[in-house]
Design an enzyme around this catalytic site. Structure first.
Site: not given
Length: 244
Positions: A162, A195, A201, A205
């Protein structure tokens, strides 16, 4: 409040028009996975449990859960989670300053969707190699968006697809409308942070994913087909802005 109402309205329109937010056909990329640099050799491995960097990841995970208590922040994070190109176009239309859609801006829409479809390929090898456990799995909890949990469970967390999409969209659209670059990069940053907020996440990340998108974007410039589409998109943008 105006911003979040716009997003709620925009996503509602997509849903009412029958857009499938999880099964949309992926546009044809300009390059292949084999063309992409191998991030396993380019970026460091994700933080190991017990390290100082992992401790920061845990702190940011807890921070993200607190952000969910803010209804506006939670709504933004939920809408940013939709993994389809029409939703991406709607979300980035606001900072871009113009509706991006197949009907209103076909050349810009094609540039964005095919470009992002190319950039996201760079995530495939590191995800498979590292197979990092996602934070909600590590803590045996749930993501904020229960509707996406089965889709992300068991998939490698590092890097964030994403975030690569969001940062990549900002990179692509900023070339077409440089005057909107500040707003586009702000949204690109926020898109990754979403995220962390939903718990899908780790912060590291997301941090690794922005340079990953930039690496892929630099390679995308070598595609003649992409550069031709950039020219078409710029021409379309110039024509449409003259009408205002």
């Amino acid at each position: 409040m105006k911003k979040i109402l716009y997003r709620i309205f925009a996503i509602s329109i997509l849903l009412s028009c029958g857009v499938c937010l999880s099964a949309q056909t992926t546009p044809e990329p300009y390059l292949t996975i084999d063309d992409m640099p191998d991030l396993v050799q380019c970026l460091p491995a994700p933080p190991a449990p017990g390290s100082a960097e992992f401790a920061l990841d845990v702190q940011r995970y807890e921070w993200g859960k607190k952000q969910r208590l803010d209804p506006e922040q939670a709504a933004i994070a939920e809408h940013d989670a939709y993994w389809d190109f029409d939703s991406l176009a709607v979300i980035f239309s606001e900072p871009f300053g113009m509706e991006i859609s197949p009907k209103s801006t076909p050349q810009i829409y094609q540039l964005l969707t095919r470009g992002v479809a190319t950039l996201q390929l760079i995530r495939v090898r590191p995800k498979k190699h590292f197979m990092r456990q996602r934070p909600f799995e590590y803590f045996n909890e749930h993501v904020m968006n229960l509707w996406e949990e089965n889709d992300v469970r068991g998939e490698g967390s590092y890097p964030s697809g994403h975030t690569i999409r969001g940062w990549g969209a900002a990179l692509i659209l900023s070339e077409i409308n440089p005057a909107a670059a500040n707003a586009l990069y702000h949204k690109g940053w926020e898109y990754g942070v979403s995220r962390v907020i939903v718990g899908a996440h780790w912060w590291s990340d997301v941090d690794a994913s922005r340079p990953a998108a930039s690496i892929a974007y630099s390679l995308l410039q070598t595609s003649p087909a992409y550069r031709k589409q950039v020219a078409r998109a710029k021409k379309e943008f110039k024509r449409l802005t003259k009408r205002k």
